[in-house]
Design a protein around this motif. Structure first.
Motif, PDB file in Angstrom:
ATOM      1  N   THR A 137      35.768  32.375  -9.179  1.00 46.86           N
ATOM      2  CA  THR A 137      35.259  33.454  -8.326  1.00 46.86           C
ATOM      3  C   THR A 137      33.799  33.181  -7.954  1.00 46.86           C
ATOM      4  N   SER A 138      33.463  33.490  -6.702  1.00 45.53           N
ATOM      5  CA  SER A 138      32.074  33.357  -6.239  1.00 45.53           C
ATOM      6  C   SER A 138      31.464  34.752  -6.092  1.00 45.53           C
ATOM      7  N   PHE A 139      30.226  34.896  -6.571  1.00 41.27           N
ATOM      8  CA  PHE A 139      29.541  36.192  -6.535  1.00 41.27           C
ATOM      9  C   PHE A 139      28.356  36.110  -5.584  1.00 41.27           C
ATOM     10  N   ASP A 140      28.273  37.053  -4.654  1.00 37.77           N
ATOM     11  CA  ASP A 140      27.173  37.067  -3.698  1.00 37.77           C
ATOM     12  C   ASP A 140      25.837  37.181  -4.422  1.00 37.77           C
ATOM     13  N   GLU A 141      24.874  36.373  -3.970  1.00 34.84           N
ATOM     14  CA  GLU A 141      23.493  36.448  -4.489  1.00 34.84           C
ATOM     15  C   GLU A 141      23.387  36.160  -5.986  1.00 34.84           C
ATOM     16  N   HIS A 142      24.369  35.501  -6.554  1.00 36.90           N
ATOM     17  CA  HIS A 142      24.317  35.167  -7.987  1.00 36.90           C
ATOM     18  C   HIS A 142      24.450  33.652  -8.141  1.00 36.90           C
ATOM     19  N   LYS A 143      23.413  32.927  -7.726  1.00 37.36           N
ATOM     20  CA  LYS A 143      23.481  31.461  -7.689  1.00 37.36           C
ATOM     21  C   LYS A 143      23.719  30.864  -9.075  1.00 37.36           C
ATOM     22  N   ILE A 144      22.982  31.336 -10.067  1.00 35.89           N
ATOM     23  CA  ILE A 144      23.120  30.782 -11.419  1.00 35.89           C
ATOM     24  C   ILE A 144      24.515  31.068 -11.965  1.00 35.89           C
ATOM     25  N   LYS A 145      24.974  32.314 -11.791  1.00 34.15           N
ATOM     26  CA  LYS A 145      26.296  32.679 -12.276  1.00 34.15           C
ATOM     27  C   LYS A 145      27.379  31.846 -11.594  1.00 34.15           C
TER      28      LYS A 145
ATOM     29  N   THR B 260      27.117  28.835 -10.340  1.00 35.90           N
ATOM     30  CA  THR B 260      27.076  27.469 -10.877  1.00 35.90           C
ATOM     31  C   THR B 260      27.750  27.415 -12.239  1.00 35.90           C
ATOM     32  N   LEU B 261      27.456  28.392 -13.074  1.00 39.50           N
ATOM     33  CA  LEU B 261      28.040  28.449 -14.416  1.00 39.50           C
ATOM     34  C   LEU B 261      29.559  28.622 -14.349  1.00 39.50           C
ATOM     35  N   VAL B 262      30.012  29.507 -13.484  1.00 38.76           N
ATOM     36  CA  VAL B 262      31.459  29.727 -13.324  1.00 38.76           C
ATOM     37  C   VAL B 262      32.140  28.440 -12.845  1.00 38.76           C
ATOM     38  N   LYS B 263      31.474  27.732 -11.941  1.00 30.47           N
ATOM     39  CA  LYS B 263      32.052  26.477 -11.429  1.00 30.47           C
ATOM     40  C   LYS B 263      32.200  25.448 -12.559  1.00 30.47           C
ATOM     41  N   ILE B 264      31.156  25.310 -13.389  1.00 32.06           N
ATOM     42  CA  ILE B 264      31.218  24.379 -14.526  1.00 32.06           C
ATOM     43  C   ILE B 264      32.340  24.793 -15.477  1.00 32.06           C
TER      44      ILE B 264
ATOM     45  N   SER C 199      20.659  21.532 -16.714  1.00 30.97           N
ATOM     46  CA  SER C 199      22.086  21.485 -16.351  1.00 30.97           C
ATOM     47  C   SER C 199      22.840  20.438 -17.159  1.00 30.97           C
ATOM     48  N   SER C 200      22.265  19.246 -17.282  1.00 31.27           N
ATOM     49  CA  SER C 200      22.985  18.164 -17.973  1.00 31.27           C
ATOM     50  C   SER C 200      23.174  18.473 -19.448  1.00 31.27           C
ATOM     51  N   THR C 201      22.166  19.071 -20.083  1.00 29.80           N
ATOM     52  CA  THR C 201      22.313  19.424 -21.499  1.00 29.80           C
ATOM     53  C   THR C 201      23.355  20.521 -21.671  1.00 29.80           C
ATOM     54  N   LEU C 202      23.417  21.447 -20.713  1.00 23.91           N
ATOM     55  CA  LEU C 202      24.435  22.495 -20.764  1.00 23.91           C
ATOM     56  C   LEU C 202      25.834  21.895 -20.622  1.00 23.91           C
ATOM     57  N   ILE C 203      26.002  21.029 -19.632  1.00 17.40           N
ATOM     58  CA  ILE C 203      27.311  20.413 -19.389  1.00 17.40           C
ATOM     59  C   ILE C 203      27.751  19.602 -20.605  1.00 17.40           C
ATOM     60  N   ASN C 204      26.821  18.857 -21.188  1.00 19.00           N
ATOM     61  CA  ASN C 204      27.183  18.051 -22.359  1.00 19.00           C
ATOM     62  C   ASN C 204      27.528  18.932 -23.565  1.00 19.00           C
TER      63      ASN C 204
ATOM     64  N   LEU D  32      30.773  16.624 -15.408  1.00 23.08           N
ATOM     65  CA  LEU D  32      29.632  16.539 -14.489  1.00 23.08           C
ATOM     66  C   LEU D  32      30.097  16.167 -13.088  1.00 23.08           C
ATOM     67  N   LYS D  33      30.931  15.145 -13.007  1.00 24.99           N
ATOM     68  CA  LYS D  33      31.398  14.658 -11.698  1.00 24.99           C
ATOM     69  C   LYS D  33      32.148  15.746 -10.941  1.00 24.99           C
ATOM     70  N   ASN D  34      33.003  16.483 -11.644  1.00 24.79           N
ATOM     71  CA  ASN D  34      33.821  17.509 -10.997  1.00 24.79           C
ATOM     72  C   ASN D  34      33.029  18.748 -10.604  1.00 24.79           C
ATOM     73  N   SER D  35      31.978  19.051 -11.360  1.00 24.93           N
ATOM     74  CA  SER D  35      31.299  20.340 -11.164  1.00 24.93           C
ATOM     75  C   SER D  35      29.956  20.228 -10.465  1.00 24.93           C
ATOM     76  N   PHE D  36      29.170  19.247 -10.821  1.00 26.99           N
ATOM     77  CA  PHE D  36      27.767  19.228 -10.394  1.00 26.99           C
ATOM     78  C   PHE D  36      27.430  17.995  -9.579  1.00 26.99           C
ATOM     79  N   GLY D  37      28.050  16.874  -9.918  1.00 29.52           N
ATOM     80  CA  GLY D  37      27.737  15.625  -9.242  1.00 29.52           C
ATOM     81  C   GLY D  37      26.519  14.946  -9.854  1.00 29.52           C
ATOM     82  N   GLY D  38      26.252  13.729  -9.389  1.00 31.34           N
ATOM     83  CA  GLY D  38      25.135  12.960  -9.922  1.00 31.34           C
ATOM     84  C   GLY D  38      25.623  11.684 -10.564  1.00 31.34           C
ATOM     85  N   SER D  39      24.688  10.861 -10.982  1.00 27.30           N
ATOM     86  CA  SER D  39      25.036   9.538 -11.512  1.00 27.30           C
ATOM     87  C   SER D  39      25.595   9.598 -12.923  1.00 27.30           C
ATOM     88  N   GLY D  40      25.154  10.582 -13.716  1.00 21.69           N
ATOM     89  CA  GLY D  40      25.605  10.686 -15.097  1.00 21.69           C
ATOM     90  C   GLY D  40      24.643  10.104 -16.117  1.00 21.69           C
ATOM     91  N   TYR D  41      23.523   9.518 -15.651  1.00 24.60           N
ATOM     92  CA  TYR D  41      22.562   8.964 -16.622  1.00 24.60           C
ATOM     93  C   TYR D  41      22.044  10.052 -17.556  1.00 24.60           C
TER      94      TYR D  41
END
Length: 304
Positions: A73-81, A83-87, A122-127, A141-150
């Motif tokens: 679910t996406s919540f209006d004006e709740h960017k952090i939430k 992102t967390l829901v997506k992860i 973000s990376s410490t949370l995902i790990n 990380l790849k599925n939710s946030f993207g990036g190299s993974g270093y």
């Protein structure tokens, strides 16, 4: 209460920023700072979430329903939430048991560094989530946030690493990087949080041939990780900055902000924000303080 606690290291990328996404060899170091995650069972088919900054203040709290995680679910004006829901949604797809076989959780995250420092909130949370749910952190990380993974590799490793993507798959090895001149290396916070996600997106829009730049960065990474000569180290840093400057079509941080600095300065990660590394024969703290940069850390205070 059966509390479980997980911890992940923060990170700094010494070489290969941006080009690491295209397979460049990169030197990355875990930091003495990181983030923990405490998990206890509760009820209500919800995650009762609180995120604490380094000073104990709460920077995010909310109740997240199981059904919203499943539906992403996406919540209006709740960017952090959002992102967390997506992860959590992608974590659920990798391990459905954590919702299907539970009644609810209380989760607390705690940073040991100021959130705006950009050392890997973000990376410490995902790990940490991946450790909790026993899933692959790189895939999450790849599925939710993207990036190299270093940053995930640093979260899991207690020594410096050489990191590289081979056919988009992470590969890294630990290295004995502990330069004899480390007392001349400092880290300066630029008082400006940089979004690595938007920086990466901007970089990916640049359709240029990178083969030559990647080859040169590979050589510089090897040099920087092995040399015990401070002048060779500084020359390699300056060359690295010039190469990335050409790729990004941006001035280096030294050219744009610190042109009179006696020494070398290198951006770490996304250009224009977070930390820079300064190498100087003289103690540069007063120089940076006089320019308004009050957060200057010694090498041994930053690098694990």
């Amino acid at each position: 209460m059966n509390k479980q606690t997980f911890y992940s290291n923060g990170k700094l990328l010494f070489t290969g920023e941006y080009l690491v996404l295209n397979g460049a060899k990169s030197l990355a170091v875990p930091t003495k700072f990181g983030q923990s995650l405490d998990v206890t069972f509760s009820a209500g088919n919800t995650l009762n979430w609180k995120s604490y900054d380094f000073d104990g203040s709460i920077w995010f709290k909310d109740e997240i329903k199981f059904e919203d995680i499943i539906a992403k679910t996406s919540f209006d004006e709740h960017k952090i939430k959002n992102t967390l829901v997506k992860i959590l949604h992608h974590a659920y797809l990798m391990n459905t048991d954590f919702i299907s076989k539970s009644k609810g959780y209380t989760l607390h995250t705690k940073l040991t560094f100021p959130r705006l420092w950009g050392l890997g909130t973000s990376s410490t949370l995902i790990n940490n989530i991946a450790q909790w749910l026993q899933i692959d952190a790189f895939e999450l990380l790849k599925n939710s946030f993207g990036g190299s993974g270093y940053d995930i590799a640093c979260a899991q490793t207690d020594t410096p690493i050489i990191y590289q993507l081979h056919n988009e798959k992470p590969s890294f090895k630990t290295v004995d990087f502990n330069p004899v001149f480390r007392k001349h290396i400092y880290f300066v916070y630029l008082n400006k949080k940089q979004s690595s996600k938007s920086a990466i997106n901007n970089y990916l829009k640049k359709q240029v041939s990178l083969d030559k730049a990647i080859s040169r960065i590979d050589d510089i990474t090897t040099c920087i990780s092995e040399t015990d000569d401070i002048n060779e180290f500084m020359n390699a840093i300056d060359m690295h900055e010039a190469i990335i400057s050409d790729v990004l079509e941006q001035l280096t941080i030294k050219e744009s902000i610190f042109p009179d600095f006696k020494g070398s300065i290198k951006s770490l990660g996304a250009w224009g924000g977070d930390f820079v590394m300064a190498i100087s024969q003289e103690n540069p703290v007063l120089y940076f303080n006089n320019k308004g940069y009050k957060t200057v850390l010694k090498y041994e205070d930053m690098v694990l």
